[in-house]
Design an enzyme around this catalytic site. Sequence first.
Site, PDB file in Angstrom:
ATOM      1  N   THR A  31      37.897  39.132  39.121  1.00 62.09           N
ATOM      2  CA  THR A  31      38.772  38.091  39.713  1.00 62.09           C
ATOM      3  C   THR A  31      39.464  37.293  38.600  1.00 62.09           C
ATOM      4  O   THR A  31      40.604  36.870  38.764  1.00 62.09           O
ATOM      5  CB  THR A  31      37.990  37.119  40.622  1.00 62.09           C
ATOM      6  N   ARG A  39      35.398  39.400  49.455  1.00 64.07           N
ATOM      7  CA  ARG A  39      34.746  38.440  50.350  1.00 64.07           C
ATOM      8  C   ARG A  39      34.913  36.973  50.003  1.00 64.07           C
ATOM      9  O   ARG A  39      34.501  36.121  50.792  1.00 64.07           O
ATOM     10  CB  ARG A  39      33.249  38.777  50.454  1.00 64.07           C
ATOM     11  N   ASP A 109      39.068  49.469  39.252  1.00 60.64           N
ATOM     12  CA  ASP A 109      40.208  49.021  38.452  1.00 60.64           C
ATOM     13  C   ASP A 109      40.246  49.559  37.024  1.00 60.64           C
ATOM     14  O   ASP A 109      41.239  49.366  36.313  1.00 60.64           O
ATOM     15  CB  ASP A 109      40.247  47.482  38.413  1.00 60.64           C
ATOM     16  N   HIS A 126      32.395  53.748  43.422  1.00 54.09           N
ATOM     17  CA  HIS A 126      33.346  53.742  44.548  1.00 54.09           C
ATOM     18  C   HIS A 126      34.691  54.348  44.167  1.00 54.09           C
ATOM     19  O   HIS A 126      35.719  54.008  44.733  1.00 54.09           O
ATOM     20  CB  HIS A 126      33.517  52.315  45.088  1.00 54.09           C
ATOM     21  N   CYS A 159      50.721  66.461  49.084  1.00 56.42           N
ATOM     22  CA  CYS A 159      50.469  67.227  47.856  1.00 56.42           C
ATOM     23  C   CYS A 159      51.582  68.248  47.595  1.00 56.42           C
ATOM     24  O   CYS A 159      51.993  68.963  48.514  1.00 56.42           O
ATOM     25  CB  CYS A 159      49.118  67.928  48.029  1.00 56.42           C
ATOM     26  N   SER A 201      28.503  40.641  45.370  1.00 57.33           N
ATOM     27  CA  SER A 201      27.854  39.991  46.514  1.00 57.33           C
ATOM     28  C   SER A 201      26.577  40.737  46.924  1.00 57.33           C
ATOM     29  O   SER A 201      25.785  40.230  47.702  1.00 57.33           O
ATOM     30  CB  SER A 201      28.824  39.944  47.700  1.00 57.33           C
TER      31      SER A 201
HETATM   32  P1  NAD Z   1      32.657  41.353  46.916  1.00 57.05           P
HETATM   33  O1  NAD Z   1      34.105  41.053  47.096  1.00 57.05           O
HETATM   34  O2  NAD Z   1      31.828  41.677  48.068  1.00 57.05           O
HETATM   35  O3  NAD Z   1      31.926  40.116  46.175  1.00 57.05           O
HETATM   36  C1  NAD Z   1      32.349  39.619  44.975  1.00 57.05           C
HETATM   37  C2  NAD Z   1      31.362  38.535  44.545  1.00 57.05           C
HETATM   38  O4  NAD Z   1      31.782  38.052  43.297  1.00 57.05           O
HETATM   39  C3  NAD Z   1      31.305  37.347  45.506  1.00 57.05           C
HETATM   40  O5  NAD Z   1      29.956  37.069  45.827  1.00 57.05           O
HETATM   41  C4  NAD Z   1      31.939  36.194  44.702  1.00 57.05           C
HETATM   42  O6  NAD Z   1      31.314  34.953  44.933  1.00 57.05           O
HETATM   43  C5  NAD Z   1      31.691  36.632  43.297  1.00 57.05           C
HETATM   44  N1  NAD Z   1      32.677  36.186  42.330  1.00 57.05           N
HETATM   45  C6  NAD Z   1      34.016  36.043  42.476  1.00 57.05           C
HETATM   46  N2  NAD Z   1      34.587  35.685  41.304  1.00 57.05           N
HETATM   47  C7  NAD Z   1      33.574  35.585  40.407  1.00 57.05           C
HETATM   48  C8  NAD Z   1      33.511  35.264  39.018  1.00 57.05           C
HETATM   49  N3  NAD Z   1      34.604  34.952  38.309  1.00 57.05           N
HETATM   50  N4  NAD Z   1      32.300  35.274  38.413  1.00 57.05           N
HETATM   51  C9  NAD Z   1      31.164  35.565  39.112  1.00 57.05           C
HETATM   52  N5  NAD Z   1      31.171  35.885  40.418  1.00 57.05           N
HETATM   53  C10 NAD Z   1      32.364  35.908  41.050  1.00 57.05           C
HETATM   54  O7  NAD Z   1      32.627  42.456  45.816  1.00 57.05           O
HETATM   55  P2  NAD Z   1      31.542  43.574  45.589  1.00 57.05           P
HETATM   56  O8  NAD Z   1      30.168  43.094  45.740  1.00 57.05           O
HETATM   57  O9  NAD Z   1      31.939  44.251  44.341  1.00 57.05           O
HETATM   58  O10 NAD Z   1      31.882  44.492  46.867  1.00 57.05           O
HETATM   59  C11 NAD Z   1      32.035  45.744  46.706  1.00 57.05           C
HETATM   60  C12 NAD Z   1      33.388  46.320  47.090  1.00 57.05           C
HETATM   61  O11 NAD Z   1      34.551  45.638  46.614  1.00 57.05           O
HETATM   62  C13 NAD Z   1      33.419  47.627  46.387  1.00 57.05           C
HETATM   63  O12 NAD Z   1      33.523  48.639  47.331  1.00 57.05           O
HETATM   64  C14 NAD Z   1      34.637  47.614  45.463  1.00 57.05           C
HETATM   65  O13 NAD Z   1      35.199  48.905  45.447  1.00 57.05           O
HETATM   66  C15 NAD Z   1      35.512  46.619  46.109  1.00 57.05           C
HETATM   67  N6  NAD Z   1      36.533  45.931  45.329  1.00 57.05           N
HETATM   68  C16 NAD Z   1      36.784  46.214  44.020  1.00 57.05           C
HETATM   69  C17 NAD Z   1      37.760  45.511  43.338  1.00 57.05           C
HETATM   70  C18 NAD Z   1      38.058  45.852  41.904  1.00 57.05           C
HETATM   71  O14 NAD Z   1      38.007  47.018  41.523  1.00 57.05           O
HETATM   72  N7  NAD Z   1      38.344  44.862  41.055  1.00 57.05           N
HETATM   73  C19 NAD Z   1      38.464  44.492  43.981  1.00 57.05           C
HETATM   74  C20 NAD Z   1      38.170  44.233  45.338  1.00 57.05           C
HETATM   75  C21 NAD Z   1      37.191  44.958  45.999  1.00 57.05           C
END
Ligand code: NAD
Length: 260
Positions: A31, A39, A109, A126, A159, A201
């Site tokens: 993020t 979430r 990513d 994933h 494709c 999460s």
């Molecule tokens: P999630 O979205 O469920 O949870 C993210 C968690 O990170 C939350 O609990 C939030 O409070 C916490 N968070 C947010 N910013 C933060 C920071 N700076 N430092 C510490 N904690 C922080 O994500 P998840 O658990 O990875 O869920 C899995 C799914 O999300 C996967 O299937 C994944 O593919 C997908 N996803 C990936 C990306 C990416 O590749 N960057 C982006 C969005 C979703």
Amino acid sequence: MPHQVDKIDIAASMILESKRIVVFTGAGISTESGISDFRSPGGIWSRFDPGEFTFQKFLSSQQSREKYWEFSTSTWPEMAVAKRNRGHYAIAVLYEMGKIDCVITQNIDGLHQKSGVPEERVIELHGTARWVNCLECGRRYPREEIQGRVASGEKVPHCDSCGGAMKPATISFGQPMPEKETREAERRSAGCDLFLVAGSSLVVYPAAQMPLTAKDSGAKLIIINLEPTPHDRYADLVIYEKTGEALPQIVARVKDKREK
Ligand code: NAD
């Protein structure tokens, strides 16, 4: 309950005492690179309904596939320009120090690889958004190339080899997990002596099973996340902090302690 400063110190000591660390990351670590998580408030699931983008929906109709590509195209630009942040970099430094066995990531990513962790040490549970797969013949295309075709009007890219429908190489809800990666992640989780969660999460399964597998096999568990997770009660240490804040401090403390 130790104070935050003490927690950084405790985490650093735990890392120094460990020989095989598995780092497990989720959307939270990215993020701070400008990529929305699922979430958090304002996250992707506050803008889109996850039930609309399951694998079964994708297979079910042309209309669903068009909707999926619209969704995926709208989330791609922030990922395409994202750069590694301090959290990714701190993990890469720990890798350089010889502390890390592998990084298991739920992220799609590619930022761990961009930050310097070798490809073969990153397990993408994933899949990846950097590639697009043909669902018929399996041919892979670079994402940029396919997004170019979408931008010029292809609603669902097909494709060139077999005409099959194509989908980003990510694992959608309802889609089978990649077998090799899942097995390897389970094996390494069971074999580590410290399991470090950063920015997840811990509610998406089977990925969220990995910390429990590590714990059951005798590893210590550290969780760094902004908010509580269901696994906090199994952890030896929980730090509620941004990964881009906590991880660089921990790594700096590891270096200090090593030099003493
Ligand atoms: P999630 O979205 O469920 O949870 C993210 C968690 O990170 C939350 O609990 C939030 O409070 C916490 N968070 C947010 N910013 C933060 C920071 N700076 N430092 C510490 N904690 C922080 O994500 P998840 O658990 O990875 O869920 C899995 C799914 O999300 C996967 O299937 C994944 O593919 C997908 N996803 C990936 C990306 C990416 O590749 N960057 C982006 C969005 C979703």
